[in-house]
Motif scaffolding. Structure first.
Motif, PDB file in Angstrom:
ATOM      1  N   ILE A 508      -4.456   4.967   4.188  1.00 18.19           N
ATOM      2  CA  ILE A 508      -5.855   3.645   3.394  1.00 18.19           C
ATOM      3  C   ILE A 508      -6.864   3.727   3.487  1.00 18.19           C
ATOM      4  O   ILE A 508      -7.787   3.219   3.227  1.00 18.19           O
ATOM      5  CB  ILE A 508      -4.848   2.133   5.052  1.00 18.19           C
ATOM      6  CG1 ILE A 508      -5.850   3.261   5.974  1.00 18.19           C
ATOM      7  CG2 ILE A 508      -4.083   2.129   4.708  1.00 18.19           C
ATOM      8  CD1 ILE A 508      -6.024   2.137   7.484  1.00 18.19           C
ATOM      9  N   CYS A 509      -7.918   5.100   3.499  1.00 17.34           N
ATOM     10  CA  CYS A 509      -8.257   5.457   3.993  1.00 17.34           C
ATOM     11  C   CYS A 509      -9.479   4.975   2.708  1.00 17.34           C
ATOM     12  O   CYS A 509      -8.828   6.106   1.136  1.00 17.34           O
ATOM     13  CB  CYS A 509      -8.834   7.160   4.306  1.00 17.34           C
ATOM     14  SG  CYS A 509      -8.738   8.016   3.392  1.00 17.34           S
ATOM     15  N   VAL A 510     -10.739   5.041   2.162  1.00 13.17           N
ATOM     16  CA  VAL A 510     -11.102   4.432   1.329  1.00 13.17           C
ATOM     17  C   VAL A 510     -11.248   5.499   0.012  1.00 13.17           C
ATOM     18  O   VAL A 510     -10.631   5.813  -1.168  1.00 13.17           O
ATOM     19  CB  VAL A 510     -12.176   3.875   1.200  1.00 13.17           C
ATOM     20  CG1 VAL A 510     -13.036   3.590  -0.414  1.00 13.17           C
ATOM     21  CG2 VAL A 510     -12.368   2.403   2.467  1.00 13.17           C
ATOM     22  N   HIS A 511     -11.690   6.836   0.296  1.00  7.43           N
ATOM     23  CA  HIS A 511     -11.630   7.801  -0.366  1.00  7.43           C
ATOM     24  C   HIS A 511     -10.279   8.615  -0.798  1.00  7.43           C
ATOM     25  O   HIS A 511     -10.125   8.545  -2.466  1.00  7.43           O
ATOM     26  CB  HIS A 511     -12.432   8.953   0.939  1.00  7.43           C
ATOM     27  CG  HIS A 511     -13.276   9.637   1.432  1.00  7.43           C
ATOM     28  ND1 HIS A 511     -13.660   7.871   1.995  1.00  7.43           N
ATOM     29  CD2 HIS A 511     -13.825   9.924   2.148  1.00  7.43           C
ATOM     30  CE1 HIS A 511     -14.942   8.388   2.202  1.00  7.43           C
ATOM     31  NE2 HIS A 511     -14.507   9.907   2.326  1.00  7.43           N
ATOM     32  N   ASN A 512      -9.443   8.440   0.256  1.00  5.75           N
ATOM     33  CA  ASN A 512      -8.130   8.788  -0.978  1.00  5.75           C
ATOM     34  C   ASN A 512      -7.792   7.507  -1.639  1.00  5.75           C
ATOM     35  O   ASN A 512      -7.015   8.149  -3.590  1.00  5.75           O
ATOM     36  CB  ASN A 512      -6.846   8.561  -0.254  1.00  5.75           C
ATOM     37  CG  ASN A 512      -6.738  10.554   1.032  1.00  5.75           C
ATOM     38  OD1 ASN A 512      -7.931  11.416   0.350  1.00  5.75           O
ATOM     39  ND2 ASN A 512      -5.974  10.565   2.079  1.00  5.75           N
ATOM     40  N   VAL A 513      -7.388   6.083  -1.616  1.00  5.06           N
ATOM     41  CA  VAL A 513      -7.689   5.144  -2.334  1.00  5.06           C
ATOM     42  C   VAL A 513      -8.085   5.053  -3.599  1.00  5.06           C
ATOM     43  O   VAL A 513      -7.637   5.047  -4.795  1.00  5.06           O
ATOM     44  CB  VAL A 513      -7.866   3.554  -1.905  1.00  5.06           C
ATOM     45  CG1 VAL A 513      -7.159   2.666  -2.804  1.00  5.06           C
ATOM     46  CG2 VAL A 513      -6.460   3.607  -0.534  1.00  5.06           C
ATOM     47  N   VAL A 514      -9.802   5.568  -3.554  1.00  5.60           N
ATOM     48  CA  VAL A 514     -10.151   5.397  -4.886  1.00  5.60           C
ATOM     49  C   VAL A 514      -9.649   6.408  -5.542  1.00  5.60           C
ATOM     50  O   VAL A 514      -9.724   6.955  -7.067  1.00  5.60           O
ATOM     51  CB  VAL A 514     -12.068   5.573  -4.298  1.00  5.60           C
ATOM     52  CG1 VAL A 514     -13.010   5.658  -6.127  1.00  5.60           C
ATOM     53  CG2 VAL A 514     -12.328   4.852  -3.993  1.00  5.60           C
ATOM     54  N   ALA A 515      -9.711   7.734  -5.036  1.00  4.69           N
ATOM     55  CA  ALA A 515      -9.404   8.532  -6.127  1.00  4.69           C
ATOM     56  C   ALA A 515      -7.494   8.465  -6.513  1.00  4.69           C
ATOM     57  O   ALA A 515      -7.281   8.960  -7.749  1.00  4.69           O
ATOM     58  CB  ALA A 515      -9.153  10.392  -4.958  1.00  4.69           C
ATOM     59  N   ALA A 516      -6.912   8.713  -5.418  1.00  3.07           N
ATOM     60  CA  ALA A 516      -5.313   8.056  -6.248  1.00  3.07           C
ATOM     61  C   ALA A 516      -5.781   7.218  -7.081  1.00  3.07           C
ATOM     62  O   ALA A 516      -4.886   7.207  -8.162  1.00  3.07           O
ATOM     63  CB  ALA A 516      -4.981   7.719  -5.031  1.00  3.07           C
ATOM     64  N   SER A 517      -6.534   5.821  -7.179  1.00  2.00           N
ATOM     65  CA  SER A 517      -6.244   4.981  -8.252  1.00  2.00           C
ATOM     66  C   SER A 517      -7.219   5.481  -9.913  1.00  2.00           C
ATOM     67  O   SER A 517      -6.769   5.330 -10.792  1.00  2.00           O
ATOM     68  CB  SER A 517      -7.555   3.852  -8.073  1.00  2.00           C
ATOM     69  OG  SER A 517      -7.094   3.199  -6.818  1.00  2.00           O
ATOM     70  N   ALA A 518      -8.160   6.110  -9.221  1.00  2.00           N
ATOM     71  CA  ALA A 518      -8.295   6.495 -10.489  1.00  2.00           C
ATOM     72  C   ALA A 518      -8.046   7.598 -11.738  1.00  2.00           C
ATOM     73  O   ALA A 518      -7.846   7.966 -12.659  1.00  2.00           O
ATOM     74  CB  ALA A 518     -10.036   7.685  -9.952  1.00  2.00           C
ATOM     75  N   VAL A 519      -7.068   9.115 -10.890  1.00  2.00           N
ATOM     76  CA  VAL A 519      -6.062   9.634 -11.598  1.00  2.00           C
ATOM     77  C   VAL A 519      -5.113   8.597 -12.281  1.00  2.00           C
ATOM     78  O   VAL A 519      -4.250   9.398 -13.381  1.00  2.00           O
ATOM     79  CB  VAL A 519      -5.415  10.461 -10.506  1.00  2.00           C
ATOM     80  CG1 VAL A 519      -6.540  11.712 -10.377  1.00  2.00           C
ATOM     81  CG2 VAL A 519      -4.442   9.635  -9.387  1.00  2.00           C
TER      82      VAL A 519
END
Length: 556
Positions: A508-519
């Motif tokens: 749930i960390c924001v960094h991972n969520v943003v990165a996964a959303s981007a790709v």
């Protein structure tokens, strides 16, 4: 200022993320600037952190965000290159030949291949590799991201060849007099102690993680199935539990016999072989094939701006040529992360470092050759050659990748600096611990003998803030060790629960969520994604806490 007021102030930036991102469904590019501003104000006014440290923390975060953005760009560029070449069509057909069942494909790609990439590279890389692959298989972008975030748990503690323990926890404990005295009394060295911690980490993860593929496919059919049924996912329980154990049993045995470097790598490799053979032979595979509803019936929020599932059908190629770029990625990541080989030291020697930012003790750096981004770009160039990608097609891939990156920059450009400010409040003039430690100490004081149930929550909190299990372990290991001594718990067990919680926090960390959303082209849907992942997150930290209480009673 009273302790309750300070706790509220310290929690304010984190609460704002939850309220704005998850509750009000703001996109991260709007929510994170607010969280950054609140963190800045609380750090400067509440914690009396020098403003120059706050500013330096922001700059440090921007450098770190640039590293993440490089990884995102390179992963998307590799995906778009393979789409242009037609390789994604061949990969999709290859998986369908193993099994057309989406539950089986989820386990193969997310659970096992994602775990292998985590074991090699760590730091959120599995989502950058596995989520686009699922997109290529025809998964909704939202489903691809959710399942790839869920597996950012069991494999993470031994990701990047054991970095969260061997570097993160070792750094957090090194140099502390209390740790040195205790190790001397126990006749242990720090590496020997970390081995004992690692065995307990693997035990807790193995128990919880064996059931994770079952929860994974249950969530898939419940939230992305036409019937919205848990039962359709749980109908695959024999194959799901077999797939869980195929990874976690060798994972635990590797930790027990070899130590913390290779549990995730070897566990995932052995698991992939066993599960692929089982799937091909229809062993324990569900008799009824499950698939998503037709694309025309999907809600709009399921689909991102990337259409990798619609691969270019003009080209036909063999599976080996189609998979070659991803095999190259996996191979380079493995040989460049194993500390016994010389490549890691050589690649890390090329580093741009910004020391003493604004005259403070803070620093930041980028290792361009060691970053997974460099590996992805090498693989993309390799794909252009062996898959004969024309210059015009490569240009289209480049333009598409840059366009996707722009929408992500604002979110990460505030999320990472916010986290660094939060962590760096340890340098303050109020005589207080840093905000994360202050919150954890307050929780430990309130929990008392129930602390083993909350120790994983502290680890998850650290990962949520920092975006990394490694950093969570660096930040909280000494605190967890001191709490264990104070409350007469076995330090190895409490530190293991810290590491397990830190792994779960990656979901749930924001960094991972943003990165996964981007790709996957899902920028702006971060809050919805976090809500979808909350069930497995709570499953993980709650059961880790209950196991912690049980293991304390058993004296393990």
């Amino acid at each position: 200022m009273s302790r309750s007021i300070l706790v509220l102030f310290a929690a304010l930036p984190i609460l704002s993320v939850g309220v704005l991102l998850v509750g009000l469904r703001w996109p991260a590019k709007r929510a994170m600037p607010v969280a950054w501003m609140l963190a800045t104000l609380v750090a400067g006014l509440g914690w009396k952190t020098p403003w120059v440290v706050v500013a330096a923390s922001t700059l440090q975060g921007l450098v770190m965000a640039a590293s993440i953005l490089l990884i995102i760009f390179a992963a998307i560029f590799l995906l778009n290159t393979l789409q242009q070449s037609g390789a994604l069509l061949a990969i999709r057909q290859g998986f369908c030949e193993i099994s057309p069942d989406r539950r089986v494909q989820t386990i193969l790609v997310a659970w096992l291949f994602g775990a292998f990439i985590e074991g090699a590279a760590g730091f959120g890389t599995p989502a950058a590799v596995a989520a686009p692959l699922l997109l290529a298989l025809g998964f909704p972008a939202m489903a691809a991201v959710v399942v790839c975030l869920i597996i950012q748990s069991t494999p993470v503690s031994f990701g990047a060849a054991g970095t969260p323990l061997l570097f993160g926890m070792a750094t957090g404990l090194s140099g502390a007099d209390s740790v040195s005295v205790w190790l001397g009394q126990e006749g242990l060295t720090l590496p020997g102690f970390l081995y004992h911690v690692g065995v307990r980490v693997a035990l807790v993860h193995a128990i919880i993680g064996t059931f994770l593929p079952l929860l994974l496919v249950g969530l898939l059919t419940r939230f992305f199935g036409k019937k919205e049924s848990w039962r359709e996912g749980f109908a695959a329980w024999p194959f799901a539990l077999f797939s869980g154990a195929a990874f976690t049993v060798p994972y635990f045995l590797t930790a027990l016999l070899l130590g913390p470097e290779f549990p995730t790598l070897l566990g995932s490799l052995i698991g992939m072989v066993l599960v692929v053979v089982a799937a091909r032979r229809k062993f324990l595979v569900p008799r009824t094939v499950w698939d998503f509803a037709p694309r025309a019936e999907w809600p709009g929020y399921w689909m991102g701006s990337l259409e990798a599932g619609r691969a270019d059908e003009r080209a036909r190629m063999g599976l080996l040529r189609a998979w070659a770029p991803y095999l190259l990625v996996a191979g380079i990541l493995v040989i460049s992360r194993i500390p016994q080989l010389p490549f890691k030291t050589w690649l890390q020697s090329f580093k741009w470092t910004w020391s003493s930012i604004l005259g403070t003790d803070l620093s930041a750096g980028i290792e361009p050759l060691y970053l997974p981004a460099g590996v992805f770009l090498i693989a993309a160039a390799f794909a252009m050659v062996i898959q004969r990608v024309e210059a015009a097609a490569a240009g289209r891939a480049l333009r598409q990748s840059l366009g996707t990156l722009l929408g992500t920059s604002a979110a990460l450009g505030f999320a990472v600096p916010m986290a660094r400010i939060f962590i760096n409040t340890s340098a303050n003039e109020a005589g207080l611990p840093g905000m994360p430690i202050y919150l954890a100490e307050t929780a430990a004081g309130a929990a008392g003998q129930a602390w083993p149930a909350l120790a994983p929550v502290a680890g998850a909190f650290g990962a949520f803030i920092a975006g990394s299990n490694t950093v969570s372990n660096m930040m909280f290991s000494l605190f967890q060790f001191s709490t264990a001594e104070k409350l007469a718990f076995a330090p190895a067990l409490i530190l293991a629960l810290q590491a397990v919680g830190g792994a779960a926090g990656n979901m749930i960390c924001v960094h991972n969520v943003v990165a996964a959303s981007a790709v996957t082209g899902l920028g702006g849907q971060e809050g919805r994604i976090i809500r979808e992942v909350l069930i497995p997150f709570f499953y993980y930290v709650i059961f880790a806490g209950l196991l912690g209480l049980l293991l304390v009673r058993l004296g393990i």
